[in-house]
Design an enzyme around this catalytic site. Structure first.
Site, PDB file in Angstrom:
ATOM      1  N   LEU A  70    -119.484 -48.027 140.447  1.00  0.00           N
ATOM      2  CA  LEU A  70    -118.519 -46.708 140.557  1.00  0.00           C
ATOM      3  C   LEU A  70    -118.029 -46.625 139.230  1.00  0.00           C
ATOM      4  O   LEU A  70    -118.168 -47.220 138.295  1.00  0.00           O
ATOM      5  CB  LEU A  70    -117.530 -47.114 141.457  1.00  0.00           C
ATOM      6  CG  LEU A  70    -117.533 -47.553 142.923  1.00  0.00           C
ATOM      7  CD1 LEU A  70    -116.217 -47.969 143.647  1.00  0.00           C
ATOM      8  CD2 LEU A  70    -117.958 -46.183 143.706  1.00  0.00           C
ATOM      9  N   ASP A  71    -117.844 -44.939 139.199  1.00  0.00           N
ATOM     10  CA  ASP A  71    -117.182 -44.739 137.925  1.00  0.00           C
ATOM     11  C   ASP A  71    -115.899 -45.437 137.696  1.00  0.00           C
ATOM     12  O   ASP A  71    -115.426 -45.694 138.602  1.00  0.00           O
ATOM     13  CB  ASP A  71    -116.980 -43.109 138.018  1.00  0.00           C
ATOM     14  CG  ASP A  71    -118.439 -42.428 137.854  1.00  0.00           C
ATOM     15  OD1 ASP A  71    -119.216 -43.016 137.591  1.00  0.00           O
ATOM     16  OD2 ASP A  71    -118.201 -41.227 138.299  1.00  0.00           O
ATOM     17  N   ARG A  72    -115.406 -45.436 136.293  1.00  0.00           N
ATOM     18  CA  ARG A  72    -114.220 -45.829 136.062  1.00  0.00           C
ATOM     19  C   ARG A  72    -113.098 -45.509 136.839  1.00  0.00           C
ATOM     20  O   ARG A  72    -112.093 -46.349 137.140  1.00  0.00           O
ATOM     21  CB  ARG A  72    -113.742 -45.916 134.384  1.00  0.00           C
ATOM     22  CG  ARG A  72    -112.652 -46.506 134.076  1.00  0.00           C
ATOM     23  CD  ARG A  72    -112.085 -46.170 132.577  1.00  0.00           C
ATOM     24  NE  ARG A  72    -112.907 -46.592 131.579  1.00  0.00           N
ATOM     25  CZ  ARG A  72    -112.950 -47.586 130.784  1.00  0.00           C
ATOM     26  NH1 ARG A  72    -111.807 -48.329 131.170  1.00  0.00           N
ATOM     27  NH2 ARG A  72    -113.661 -47.953 129.916  1.00  0.00           N
ATOM     28  N   ARG A  97    -119.853 -35.873 141.874  1.00  0.00           N
ATOM     29  CA  ARG A  97    -118.880 -34.817 140.803  1.00  0.00           C
ATOM     30  C   ARG A  97    -119.625 -33.635 140.353  1.00  0.00           C
ATOM     31  O   ARG A  97    -119.291 -32.695 140.467  1.00  0.00           O
ATOM     32  CB  ARG A  97    -118.442 -35.717 139.823  1.00  0.00           C
ATOM     33  CG  ARG A  97    -117.638 -36.916 140.032  1.00  0.00           C
ATOM     34  CD  ARG A  97    -117.549 -37.777 138.827  1.00  0.00           C
ATOM     35  NE  ARG A  97    -116.703 -37.422 137.832  1.00  0.00           N
ATOM     36  CZ  ARG A  97    -116.748 -38.044 136.492  1.00  0.00           C
ATOM     37  NH1 ARG A  97    -117.445 -39.100 136.348  1.00  0.00           N
ATOM     38  NH2 ARG A  97    -115.918 -37.390 135.715  1.00  0.00           N
TER      39      ARG A  97
END
Length: 301
Positions: free
Chosen positions: A134-136, A234
């Site tokens: 997962l992204d930060r 996104r």
């Protein structure tokens, strides 16, 4: 002391090479098979064997049980929230702003560091294996495999879409149509190295979305993926004209939230033991819940 497992070859398995048996029946990865070969950990009927040797009915194949020698990351005290655990895997709830594992200049403070410490406290030495990322800034479910075989099986489930992930996102605007599929290839951004963009030369990327709730100028969406490209949700929502709220990279900053409003709400997979379907859900984080509550109260006024 070395530990071995012995496997008796059935009539259905006869004719497979040793390598194919290891891959197809024992679900060993290519990397693991290489390690077994280096350690002289494969015996057929009590003798060392080449990987391309065909197997016969009632052959006895002994395979070394590889034990992890390290965690792969530095154990570090920290809080982890375990949503689910069995003999093969754990599902953790990643808070926003935390990395899944060390990368670049960040070598501490990650979910992997804290999980390694959790295992060390129990006296367990096991390499920390994240099955996906997962992204930060993204919160929610992350699966960690407990051993190399489980990791290989779960990665195979990802490829066949037996393992699926669902996300909730707050998007800017009233999404039209309210449900649909975004099928647009994603590749590196032509001028910004850390970004992705829609590109005809990119890799196939497919995102399904459904509107759960609509507010004055915000949509709460549920999203599922057929592919797992970097920044896929996104990029796709920005391409559609409805960037994720607070996404500074592909949209705009928001006074309502200091990060992108994206949450990995659940994972579904086939249990590696009994083959039953398992769904694990992560509660909505406080910052996203506040926006929904705020929007609800404004709708009522």
């Amino acid at each position: 002391m070395k530990s071995f497992q012995t496997h008796k070859i059935s009539s259905e398995q006869a004719g497979l090479t040793v390598e194919n048996y290891l891959k197809q029946i024992l679900h060993q990865s290519g990397r693991t098979i290489q390690k077994l070969t280096r350690k002289k950990g494969i015996f057929l009927n009590g003798k060392p064997v080449f990987l391309q040797k065909p197997l016969k009915v009632n052959d006895s194949l002994r395979v070394l049980v590889l034990e992890d020698a390290s965690y792969g990351v530095q154990p570090e005290p920290g809080t982890i929230e375990i949503l689910y655990e069995d003999a093969y895997l754990l599902v953790l709830n990643k808070p926003p702003y935390q990395l899944v594992h060390p990368t670049g200049q960040t070598t501490t403070g990650t979910l992997a560091n804290h999980l390694a410490h959790h295992l060390a406290v129990q006296g367990i030495v096991s390499t920390v294996r994240a099955v996906h990322r997962l992204d930060r800034e993204t919160s929610g479910c992350v699966i960690f495999a407990k051993d190399a075989r489980s990791q290989s099986l779960l990665e195979q489930q990802l490829k066949t879409r037996t393992l699926t992930r669902a996300y909730w996102a707050l998007a800017k605007g009233l999404v039209e149509p309210p449900s649909g599929t975004i099928d647009a290839p994603i590749g590196p951004h032509p001028s910004l190295p850390n970004r992705r963009s829609i590109s005809l030369q990119g890799e196939t990327a497919v995102t399904h979305y459904q509107t759960i709730r609509s507010f004055t100028d915000t949509s709460l969406l549920k999203l599922t993926l057929d592919t797992g490209r970097t920044h896929q949700i996104r990029v796709h929502l920005a391409h559609l004209g409805y960037p994720i709220l607070g996404d500074k990279m592909y949209g705009l900053r928001s006074p309502l939230i200091s990060r992108q409003a994206l949450h990995a709400t659940s994972v579904t997979f086939e249990h590696l033991g009994n083959k039953q379907s398992v769904t694990v859900a992560a509660p909505l984080p406080a910052d996203m819940a506040r926006i929904i509550d705020f929007s609800d109260s404004n709708e009522l006024n």
